[in-house]
Design a protein around this motif. Structure first.
Motif, PDB file in Angstrom:
ATOM      1  N   VAL A  74      34.218  44.347  20.304  1.00  0.00           N
ATOM      2  CA  VAL A  74      35.408  43.964  21.053  1.00  0.00           C
ATOM      3  C   VAL A  74      35.107  44.236  22.523  1.00  0.00           C
ATOM      4  CG1 VAL A  74      37.840  44.516  21.445  1.00  0.00           C
ATOM      5  CG2 VAL A  74      36.915  44.552  19.131  1.00  0.00           C
ATOM      6  N   TYR A  75      35.543  43.327  23.388  1.00  0.00           N
ATOM      7  CA  TYR A  75      35.418  43.554  24.829  1.00  0.00           C
ATOM      8  C   TYR A  75      36.739  44.066  25.387  1.00  0.00           C
ATOM      9  CZ  TYR A  75      31.007  41.008  25.744  1.00  0.00           C
ATOM     10  OH  TYR A  75      29.702  40.607  25.817  1.00  0.00           O
ATOM     11  N   ILE A  76      36.645  45.045  26.280  1.00  0.00           N
ATOM     12  CA  ILE A  76      37.750  45.452  27.136  1.00  0.00           C
ATOM     13  C   ILE A  76      37.379  44.988  28.536  1.00  0.00           C
ATOM     14  CG2 ILE A  76      39.024  47.378  28.153  1.00  0.00           C
ATOM     15  CD1 ILE A  76      39.676  47.030  25.204  1.00  0.00           C
ATOM     16  N   ARG A  77      38.230  44.155  29.114  1.00  0.00           N
ATOM     17  CA  ARG A  77      38.007  43.635  30.467  1.00  0.00           C
ATOM     18  C   ARG A  77      38.562  44.642  31.469  1.00  0.00           C
ATOM     19  NH1 ARG A  77      36.510  38.328  29.985  1.00  0.00           N
ATOM     20  NH2 ARG A  77      37.247  37.674  32.031  1.00  0.00           N
ATOM     21  N   ILE A  78      37.895  44.773  32.624  1.00  0.00           N
ATOM     22  CA  ILE A  78      38.234  45.808  33.602  1.00  0.00           C
ATOM     23  C   ILE A  78      38.317  45.208  35.004  1.00  0.00           C
ATOM     24  CG2 ILE A  78      37.459  47.996  34.636  1.00  0.00           C
ATOM     25  CD1 ILE A  78      35.891  48.426  31.956  1.00  0.00           C
ATOM     26  N   GLY A  79      39.342  45.633  35.747  1.00  0.00           N
ATOM     27  CA  GLY A  79      39.469  45.234  37.145  1.00  0.00           C
ATOM     28  C   GLY A  79      39.695  43.741  37.305  1.00  0.00           C
ATOM     29  N   GLN A  80      38.844  43.100  38.111  1.00  0.00           N
ATOM     30  CA  GLN A  80      38.972  41.659  38.344  1.00  0.00           C
ATOM     31  C   GLN A  80      38.919  40.880  37.039  1.00  0.00           C
ATOM     32  OE1 GLN A  80      36.247  40.237  41.372  1.00  0.00           O
ATOM     33  NE2 GLN A  80      36.582  42.067  42.612  1.00  0.00           N
ATOM     34  N   SER A  81      38.078  41.303  36.108  1.00  0.00           N
ATOM     35  CA  SER A  81      37.951  40.613  34.819  1.00  0.00           C
ATOM     36  C   SER A  81      39.239  40.681  34.009  1.00  0.00           C
ATOM     37  CB  SER A  81      36.814  41.211  33.993  1.00  0.00           C
ATOM     38  OG  SER A  81      35.579  40.966  34.605  1.00  0.00           O
ATOM     39  N   ALA A  82      40.072  41.723  34.277  1.00  0.00           N
ATOM     40  CA  ALA A  82      41.339  41.892  33.568  1.00  0.00           C
ATOM     41  C   ALA A  82      42.494  41.224  34.304  1.00  0.00           C
ATOM     42  CB  ALA A  82      41.634  43.380  33.374  1.00  0.00           C
ATOM     43  N   GLY A  83      42.208  40.613  35.467  1.00  0.00           N
ATOM     44  CA  GLY A  83      43.248  39.894  36.199  1.00  0.00           C
ATOM     45  C   GLY A  83      43.668  40.515  37.514  1.00  0.00           C
ATOM     46  N   ASP A  84      43.069  41.652  37.901  1.00  0.00           N
ATOM     47  CA  ASP A  84      43.388  42.297  39.170  1.00  0.00           C
ATOM     48  C   ASP A  84      42.358  41.862  40.211  1.00  0.00           C
ATOM     49  OD1 ASP A  84      43.976  43.867  41.332  1.00  0.00           O
ATOM     50  OD2 ASP A  84      43.847  45.777  40.263  1.00  0.00           O
ATOM     51  N   HIS A  85      42.659  40.784  40.914  1.00  0.00           N
ATOM     52  CA  HIS A  85      41.684  40.205  41.845  1.00  0.00           C
ATOM     53  C   HIS A  85      41.438  41.063  43.072  1.00  0.00           C
ATOM     54  CE1 HIS A  85      41.498  36.820  39.205  1.00  0.00           C
ATOM     55  NE2 HIS A  85      42.816  36.728  39.238  1.00  0.00           N
ATOM     56  N   ALA A  86      42.265  42.091  43.305  1.00  0.00           N
ATOM     57  CA  ALA A  86      42.061  43.006  44.427  1.00  0.00           C
ATOM     58  C   ALA A  86      41.187  44.207  44.049  1.00  0.00           C
ATOM     59  CB  ALA A  86      43.412  43.500  44.944  1.00  0.00           C
ATOM     60  N   SER A  87      40.839  44.320  42.790  1.00  0.00           N
ATOM     61  CA  SER A  87      40.047  45.463  42.326  1.00  0.00           C
ATOM     62  C   SER A  87      38.625  45.398  42.857  1.00  0.00           C
ATOM     63  CB  SER A  87      40.007  45.492  40.793  1.00  0.00           C
ATOM     64  OG  SER A  87      39.186  46.546  40.332  1.00  0.00           O
ATOM     65  N   GLU A  88      38.047  46.559  43.069  1.00  0.00           N
ATOM     66  CA  GLU A  88      36.637  46.602  43.491  1.00  0.00           C
ATOM     67  C   GLU A  88      35.682  46.434  42.308  1.00  0.00           C
ATOM     68  OE1 GLU A  88      35.160  50.710  44.611  1.00  0.00           O
ATOM     69  OE2 GLU A  88      37.315  51.137  44.400  1.00  0.00           O
ATOM     70  N   TRP A  89      36.226  46.478  41.074  1.00  0.00           N
ATOM     71  CA  TRP A  89      35.386  46.356  39.885  1.00  0.00           C
ATOM     72  C   TRP A  89      35.653  45.062  39.140  1.00  0.00           C
ATOM     73  CZ3 TRP A  89      37.820  51.313  40.494  1.00  0.00           C
ATOM     74  CH2 TRP A  89      36.946  52.293  40.976  1.00  0.00           C
ATOM     75  N   SER A  90      34.620  44.512  38.553  1.00  0.00           N
ATOM     76  CA  SER A  90      34.714  43.356  37.674  1.00  0.00           C
ATOM     77  C   SER A  90      33.702  43.569  36.564  1.00  0.00           C
ATOM     78  CB  SER A  90      34.413  42.061  38.434  1.00  0.00           C
ATOM     79  OG  SER A  90      34.563  40.956  37.570  1.00  0.00           O
ATOM     80  N   ARG A  91      34.164  44.121  35.471  1.00  0.00           N
ATOM     81  CA  ARG A  91      33.247  44.475  34.384  1.00  0.00           C
ATOM     82  C   ARG A  91      33.942  44.440  33.038  1.00  0.00           C
ATOM     83  NH1 ARG A  91      31.892  50.577  36.607  1.00  0.00           N
ATOM     84  NH2 ARG A  91      30.818  49.380  38.179  1.00  0.00           N
ATOM     85  N   ARG A  92      33.138  44.675  31.995  1.00  0.00           N
ATOM     86  CA  ARG A  92      33.660  44.741  30.630  1.00  0.00           C
ATOM     87  C   ARG A  92      33.003  45.898  29.895  1.00  0.00           C
ATOM     88  NH1 ARG A  92      32.787  38.759  28.201  1.00  0.00           N
ATOM     89  NH2 ARG A  92      30.657  39.311  28.731  1.00  0.00           N
ATOM     90  N   MET A  93      33.772  46.473  28.981  1.00  0.00           N
ATOM     91  CA  MET A  93      33.231  47.429  28.008  1.00  0.00           C
ATOM     92  C   MET A  93      32.971  46.666  26.724  1.00  0.00           C
ATOM     93  SD  MET A  93      35.650  50.744  27.793  1.00  0.00           S
ATOM     94  CE  MET A  93      36.398  51.389  29.250  1.00  0.00           C
ATOM     95  N   LYS A  94      31.868  46.950  26.092  1.00  0.00           N
ATOM     96  CA  LYS A  94      31.551  46.386  24.782  1.00  0.00           C
ATOM     97  C   LYS A  94      31.654  47.528  23.776  1.00  0.00           C
ATOM     98  CE  LYS A  94      28.088  43.368  24.102  1.00  0.00           C
ATOM     99  NZ  LYS A  94      26.701  42.859  23.894  1.00  0.00           N
ATOM    100  N   ILE A  95      32.575  47.379  22.818  1.00  0.00           N
ATOM    101  CA  ILE A  95      32.828  48.436  21.839  1.00  0.00           C
ATOM    102  C   ILE A  95      32.476  47.914  20.449  1.00  0.00           C
ATOM    103  CG2 ILE A  95      34.570  49.974  20.864  1.00  0.00           C
ATOM    104  CD1 ILE A  95      36.087  49.546  23.600  1.00  0.00           C
ATOM    105  N   ASP A  96      31.433  48.483  19.866  1.00  0.00           N
ATOM    106  CA  ASP A  96      30.980  48.061  18.539  1.00  0.00           C
ATOM    107  C   ASP A  96      31.994  48.448  17.470  1.00  0.00           C
ATOM    108  OD1 ASP A  96      28.498  46.831  19.133  1.00  0.00           O
ATOM    109  OD2 ASP A  96      27.555  48.785  19.344  1.00  0.00           O
TER     110      ASP A  96
END
Length: 141
Positions: A74-96
Motif C-alpha cells: 500500500v502507498y501512503i502519499r506525502i506532502g505534494q503527492s497527497a495534495g498539499d502543493h505548498a509542501s516542501e515534500w513530495s514522496r510516498r511510503m511503500k508498506i508491504d
C-alpha cells in the motif's frame, strides 16, 4: 480469481511519529488521493481500507499495488503527492502487506477485528519517512 473466492477484511495503517503539519493520504488506483489527513504533534495517523483476500494468500483492492508475483503493498502519499502543493515534500511510503501473518488474516476473515500495521512516520533525517518502510507492529484491533 473470482470474487466468490475472496473474503473482504478491513486493514488499518497506523503512522506513528509523523512529522507534524504534513499532509498524508492513502493512494487509490495508480494516482488517486484518498482520505487526506494532516499530522499533528504527538498524534498517530490512521488509514482504514478494505482488502479482499483469496487463498494463497492473495490480496486485492483499490489500495493494493503489486510488484512481481507475490509482493503486495500500500502507498501512503506525502506532502505534494497527497495534495498539499505548498509542501516542501513530495514522496510516498511503500508498506508491504504480503508478509502479514496468516493467523492475523484468519482472525480478520472470521470477523474478529481489523488487521493493523504500524510504521514509523519520521525518517532518520527528521523528514517524513519514504520509500519502503519497515512495519514495526502487526496486530488485530
Amino acid at each position: 480469481m473470482a470474487r466468490a473466492d475472496q473474503t473482504e477484511i478491513r486493514m488499518r495503517i497506523v503512522i506513528d511519529n509523523p512529522v507534524p503539519g504534513v499532509l498524508h493520504s492513502l493512494q487509490t488506483g495508480d494516482t488517486g488521493v484518498l482520505d487526506p489527513k494532516r499530522s499533528k504533534a504527538g498524534e498517530p495517523l490512521t488509514f482504514d481500507f478494505p482488502v479482499r483476500i483469496a487463498p494463497g494468500p492473495k490480496f486485492f483492492g483499490d489500495q493494493i499495488r503489486r510488484e512481481g508475483p507475490t509482493r503486495r503493498f500500500v502507498y501512503i502519499r506525502i506532502g505534494q503527492s497527497a495534495g498539499d502543493h505548498a509542501s516542501e515534500w513530495s514522496r510516498r511510503m511503500k508498506i508491504d502487506i504480503h508478509d502479514t501473518p496468516q493467523a492475523l488474516l484468519d482472525r480478520a476473515m472470521a470477523g474478529k477485528g481489523v488487521v493493523e500495521l504500524t510504521v514509523d512516520g519520521t525518517g532518520k533525517d527528521g523528514s517524513p519517512a519514504c520509500a519502503t518502510v519497515k512495519v514495526t507492529g502487526r496486530r488485530i484491533a
